[in-house]
Design a protein around this motif. Structure first.
Motif, PDB file in Angstrom:
ATOM      1  N   ARG A 266      -0.264  11.392 -26.950  1.00 36.12           N
ATOM      2  CA  ARG A 266       0.454  12.208 -27.944  1.00 36.12           C
ATOM      3  C   ARG A 266      -0.414  13.403 -28.312  1.00 36.12           C
ATOM      4  O   ARG A 266      -1.520  13.249 -28.813  1.00 36.12           O
ATOM      5  CB  ARG A 266       0.779  11.387 -29.185  1.00 36.12           C
ATOM      6  N   VAL A 267       0.088  14.592 -28.003  1.00 34.70           N
ATOM      7  CA  VAL A 267      -0.617  15.826 -28.335  1.00 34.70           C
ATOM      8  C   VAL A 267       0.016  16.396 -29.594  1.00 34.70           C
ATOM      9  O   VAL A 267       1.226  16.593 -29.637  1.00 34.70           O
ATOM     10  CB  VAL A 267      -0.510  16.851 -27.181  1.00 34.70           C
ATOM     11  N   SER A 268      -0.807  16.635 -30.634  1.00 33.00           N
ATOM     12  CA  SER A 268      -0.284  17.227 -31.858  1.00 33.00           C
ATOM     13  C   SER A 268      -0.567  18.721 -31.835  1.00 33.00           C
ATOM     14  O   SER A 268      -1.684  19.127 -31.527  1.00 33.00           O
ATOM     15  CB  SER A 268      -0.958  16.629 -33.088  1.00 33.00           C
ATOM     16  N   ARG A 269       0.451  19.496 -32.155  1.00 32.75           N
ATOM     17  CA  ARG A 269       0.254  20.937 -32.213  1.00 32.75           C
ATOM     18  C   ARG A 269      -0.125  21.329 -33.637  1.00 32.75           C
ATOM     19  O   ARG A 269       0.097  20.577 -34.581  1.00 32.75           O
ATOM     20  CB  ARG A 269       1.550  21.649 -31.789  1.00 32.75           C
ATOM     21  N   ARG A 270      -0.666  22.533 -33.771  1.00 33.11           N
ATOM     22  CA  ARG A 270      -1.106  22.972 -35.089  1.00 33.11           C
ATOM     23  C   ARG A 270       0.062  23.148 -36.038  1.00 33.11           C
ATOM     24  O   ARG A 270      -0.113  23.082 -37.255  1.00 33.11           O
ATOM     25  CB  ARG A 270      -1.880  24.281 -34.963  1.00 33.11           C
ATOM     26  N   ASP A 271       1.276  23.375 -35.508  1.00 30.39           N
ATOM     27  CA  ASP A 271       2.424  23.518 -36.400  1.00 30.39           C
ATOM     28  C   ASP A 271       3.019  22.166 -36.780  1.00 30.39           C
ATOM     29  O   ASP A 271       4.077  22.105 -37.397  1.00 30.39           O
ATOM     30  CB  ASP A 271       3.497  24.411 -35.747  1.00 30.39           C
ATOM     31  N   GLY A 272       2.333  21.077 -36.402  1.00 30.69           N
ATOM     32  CA  GLY A 272       2.780  19.757 -36.808  1.00 30.69           C
ATOM     33  C   GLY A 272       3.691  19.070 -35.805  1.00 30.69           C
ATOM     34  O   GLY A 272       3.964  17.886 -35.923  1.00 30.69           O
ATOM     35  N   HIS A 273       4.188  19.820 -34.832  1.00 29.45           N
ATOM     36  CA  HIS A 273       5.028  19.200 -33.811  1.00 29.45           C
ATOM     37  C   HIS A 273       4.165  18.366 -32.861  1.00 29.45           C
ATOM     38  O   HIS A 273       2.971  18.611 -32.738  1.00 29.45           O
ATOM     39  CB  HIS A 273       5.771  20.271 -33.006  1.00 29.45           C
ATOM     40  N   THR A 274       4.805  17.401 -32.227  1.00 31.97           N
ATOM     41  CA  THR A 274       4.063  16.587 -31.273  1.00 31.97           C
ATOM     42  C   THR A 274       4.773  16.539 -29.928  1.00 31.97           C
ATOM     43  O   THR A 274       5.982  16.709 -29.848  1.00 31.97           O
ATOM     44  CB  THR A 274       3.886  15.135 -31.766  1.00 31.97           C
TER      45      THR A 274
END
Lengths: 327, 117
Positions: free
Chosen positions: A295-303
């Motif tokens: 699971r990669v989390s993006r800085r905007d909170g999306h995964t």
């Protein structure tokens, strides 16, 4: 098995299987009790105008009803038994659908027999619009009840194993690749289904000519689905890329947008509502099989969640790349 | 497959790539029939010269580990399975050497000597 999991399974069996089966069984018993009062053949299909145009022996009604409901309940229980974690949206939908389906079919099918009781000729059977509408409405009510009664899957033990950030020398460069595939069984089922539909389309072309073209849509769609069951994954200094074997669709997370990575355990139906490329609010999933996933989390909170072997090392590398980019 | 190359390390870069592929075979992450990324893709990912990657692939081909075919990419050969099997016997040997107080340099020397016979 923990007590919590045992309680979960018990509730799942009660709400996901026992409730819809009880409704279908009650309706079936009623239909069987009526067998003596029904004509040898009952109307089971009505033309658009309301006149019956399909007939079958009456036992087919309880038979089909039980078969469909039992099948759907089995799918519900089997696909949710191993679910875990608090993300219950899809679990609830499936459990509620089982009860909705059972109620709608029971009231609609068994209700369509009511007007045929003591009828000599099934060709004068009334259109079943009333029981079908009643069934759909009752189904919504029972489905809503099941939604609220649906059990919450307990958290899995391996939900958040700690990720060890790969330690890299200052100048070191790293690359990780993998091929993520669905289980051969799932692929085989879809392929068989596709071939069967293609054969049906070809047969229909001989009967209907060019008018049969819509029947080719389903096998084409299944071929596209099949192509999204194998994905190539790559992690390097540019970020994370997942692309299906055809090259499209493609999911990318550029290195500068990565917040971090973790390893999660995914249950395809419960967590993402099925297999393949899945979208949920704030989440994208490349879900090819149950089990470990990156699971990669993006800085905007999306995964972005991708089921793959070796997810632990992959997460460590993503963490290292995120660290280099200041995350 | 995980590859890490470090330009700061004394080993040549092509050697580091070849070592990485071999390590992955031994780990079981790559096996006979596995396809390596194209040399171009690898060069872009690791920010290396294409010739460095090609040299690494040629090294692996010369070892019989890699089958390079135009248009078909780089496929691992049956030799990959053999390497994997042989590698399974290494931990036992190393464990015995460790127990006997024999260091890695001495054990490598023993292995090299055996090869030279």
């Amino acid at each position: 098995m923990t007590d919590e999991r045992r309680r979960y399974l018990r509730t799942l069996l009660l709400v996901g299987a026992a409730l819809p089966l009880a409704i279908a069984l009650a309706g079936s018993i009623l239909a069987i009790a009526w067998l003596g009062r029904l004509p040898a053949e009952v109307a089971i299909h009505w033309a658009a105008g309301g006149a019956p145009d399909g007939f079958a022996p009456p036992w087919i009604v309880p038979g089909m009803l039980l078969l469909i409901v039992a099948g759907f309940s089995a799918v519900t229980v089997v696909s949710l038994a191993a679910a875990h974690g608090p993300r219950v949206r899809n679990a609830r939908i499936l459990v509620a659908t089982a009860s909705w389906l059972s109620t709608t079919l029971t009231v609609g099918l068994v209700g369509s027999l009511v007007s045929q009781l003591d009828l000599a000729d099934p060709r004068s059977a009334q259109s079943p619009a009333a029981p079908l509408i009643t069934g759909a409405l009752l189904g919504l009510a029972v489905g809503a009840l099941a939604w609220f009664l649906a059990p919450v899957p307990p958290a899995g033990e391996s939900d958040t194993p700690t990720v060890e950030r790969l330690s890299l020398g200052e100048d070191a460069r790293v690359m990780w690749t993998a091929t993520a595939t669905a289980s051969p069984k799932l692929a085989a089922v879809i392929a068989l289904f596709g071939v069967a539909l293609l054969v049906q389309a070809i047969v229909l072309t001989f009967e209907l000519g060019a008018a049969a073209w819509p029947f080719y849509l389903a096998p084409v769609v299944l071929a596209l689905v099949l192509s999204t069951l194998t994905w190539r994954l790559r992690i390097d200094h540019r970020g994370v890329v997942a692309r299906s074997v055809l090259g499209f669709p493609r999911i990318t997370v550029p290195a500068g947008r990565i917040q971090g990575a973790s390893v999660v355990t995914v249950s395809p139906v419960a967590d993402f509502g099925g297999w393949g490329l899945r979208w949920l609010p704030g989440e994208v999933g490349v879900i090819l099989r149950g089990g470990e996933a990156l699971r990669v989390s993006r800085r905007d909170g999306h995964t972005v969640t991708i089921t793959t072997h070796d997810a632990g090392r992959a997460a460590g590398i993503v963490e290292a790349i995120a660290g280099r980019n200041g995350a | 497959m995980l590859l890490v190359v470090d330009p700061g390390s004394p080993a040549p870069l092509f050697q580091q790539i070849a070592d990485g592929v071999r390590a992955e075979v031994i780990r079981g992450g790559l096996r006979e029939g596995s396809r390596l990324p194209s040399a171009k893709e690898l060069a872009e990912s690791l920010q290396l010269n294409l010739h460095t990657v090609l040299k690494a692939y040629q090294t692996l081909r010369d070892e019989g580990l890699l089958d390079l075919r135009r248009g078909r990419g780089a496929l691992l050969t049956a030799q990959a399975s053999v390497l994997g099997e042989v590698a399974q016997e290494v931990p036992l040997l190393v464990a015995r050497a460790k127990a006997a107080g024999i260091g890695p340099a001495a054990l490598s020397a023993l292995i090299k000597e055996e090869y030279a016979r």
